[in-house]
Design an enzyme around this catalytic site. Structure first.
Site, mmCIF file in Angstrom:
data_model
loop_
_atom_site.group_PDB
_atom_site.id
_atom_site.type_symbol
_atom_site.label_atom_id
_atom_site.label_comp_id
_atom_site.label_asym_id
_atom_site.label_seq_id
_atom_site.Cartn_x
_atom_site.Cartn_y
_atom_site.Cartn_z
ATOM 1 N N SER A 129 0.829 -1.203 0.000
ATOM 2 C CA SER A 129 0.000 0.000 0.000
ATOM 3 C C SER A 129 0.868 1.259 0.000
ATOM 4 O O SER A 129 1.536 1.552 -0.979
ATOM 5 C CB SER A 129 -0.953 -0.047 1.201
ATOM 6 O OG SER A 129 -1.994 0.872 1.051
ATOM 7 N N HIS A 286 -7.502 -5.921 0.386
ATOM 8 C CA HIS A 286 -6.333 -5.046 0.381
ATOM 9 C C HIS A 286 -5.245 -5.538 1.341
ATOM 10 O O HIS A 286 -4.067 -5.384 1.072
ATOM 11 C CB HIS A 286 -6.764 -3.625 0.752
ATOM 12 C CG HIS A 286 -5.652 -2.630 0.724
ATOM 13 N ND1 HIS A 286 -4.887 -2.395 -0.405
ATOM 14 C CD2 HIS A 286 -5.148 -1.804 1.703
ATOM 15 C CE1 HIS A 286 -3.976 -1.463 -0.132
ATOM 16 N NE2 HIS A 286 -4.121 -1.094 1.125
#
Length: 308
Positions: A129, A286
């Protein structure tokens, strides 16, 4: 009479070359760097059959994360690849210093200094990320410094950051203003802001007791005001035009099939910035490293194992 025009021209050209900084120099000029905290995970049995055994891995966490989040997978990768793994805390996270500048250029400059200070040779950068964009930024800024990158669920594009993060900041600020002494108290305050127990535990992992013997009040290691101000730009990517800069070395992009961070339409742009990229889909959201660690491990090991 001897003409001085050629010499004057040469001096002007030399002057232009001197005052035109490289991307790396520009990065260092704009932001002062901070020394990064890290954990070193070394393999019990280095792989002598692996020609890349001396090339370490530098592992970078995401927003609100820290080196401790990557402790287990770092140990596993060190074991399976026979490489040392440096799990680092990016600026304003974990045990690394705070700094008012929180953007990818500054983060990449910190990691660049870390690599040089520890004399790391041809490291592979792994980032999740926020850490993925920091890794991509450094690879495009200083491609000679790294051998490969692994971007975990992020892409080299400007993207709007999910509103969840701003909500988390509000909840965490309420916790700090409430002077909690127990994590259970903090969890009760955070519950209206986030229903997932797993995500709340992840965020509350940033709580600690500052070194004040007379106080049991817990505070966040993450500077909430700095991160809060940076949120609007953490979805951005510093490079806009792949015609100007590319990373010509191996790159692996691992995306979660249930995540929206790397949609199909950005894959062509990934290929323009990283022409030697590979793409692996992992059945997860995610937070794919924690949701499906075995699939992530297999993807990384296959990518970093020398091909016959």
């Amino acid at each position: 009479m001897m003409s001085i025009a050629p010499r004057a021209t040469a001096l002007r050209l030399a002057a232009r070359r001197t005052v035109t900084p490289s991307l790396s120099q520009t990065m260092k000029m704009r932001y002062s760097t901070v020394p990064l905290a890290y954990d070193l995970h070394e393999p019990a049995k280095p792989s002598f059959d692996n020609p890349n055994k001396n090339s370490p891995i530098v592992f970078m966490h995401g927003l609100f994360g820290s080196k401790k989040n990557n402790r287990t997978i770092s140990k596993v990768l060190a074991r399976d690849l026979g490489r040392s793994v440096y799990a680092i805390d990016l600026r304003n996270h974990g045990d690394s210093p705070h700094n008012p500048h929180h953007n990818y250029t500054a983060m990449a400059a910190d990691v660049s200094d870390f690599i040089k200070q520890h004399s790391l040779r041809d490291p592979c950068l792994i980032g999740h990320s926020m850490g993925a964009k920091a890794a991509m930024t450094l690879s495009l800024t200083s491609p000679d410094l790294v051998s490969s990158i692994i971007s975990v669920d992020n892409a080299p594009v400007d993207a709007r950051l999910e509103s969840d993060f701003a909500r988390y900041i509000r909840g965490m600020k309420e916790i700090e203003s409430s002077s909690v002494t127990k994590q259970s108290q903090a969890d009760q305050i955070l519950a209206p802001y986030e229903s997932s127990v797993v995500i709340r535990q992840f965020l509350l992992g940033n709580l600690h007791r500052p070194h004040h013997p007379e106080s049991q009040v817990q505070k966040f290691k993450v500077p909430l005001s700095i991160i809060g101000k940076a949120l609007d730009h953490l979805g951005d990517f510093p490079f806009k035009d792949p015609r100007e800069v590319r990373f010509e070395k191996p790159a692996l992009f691992v995306r979660g099939t249930k995540s929206k961070y790397v949609p199909d339409e950005v894959i062509p742009l990934i290929g323009q910035f990283f022409p030697r990229f590979e793409l692996v889909d992992v059945e997860a959201g995610h937070w794919l490293i924690s949701e499906n660690p075995e699939a992530f491990r297999r993807a990384v090991v296959e990518f970093l194992t020398p091909k016959e």
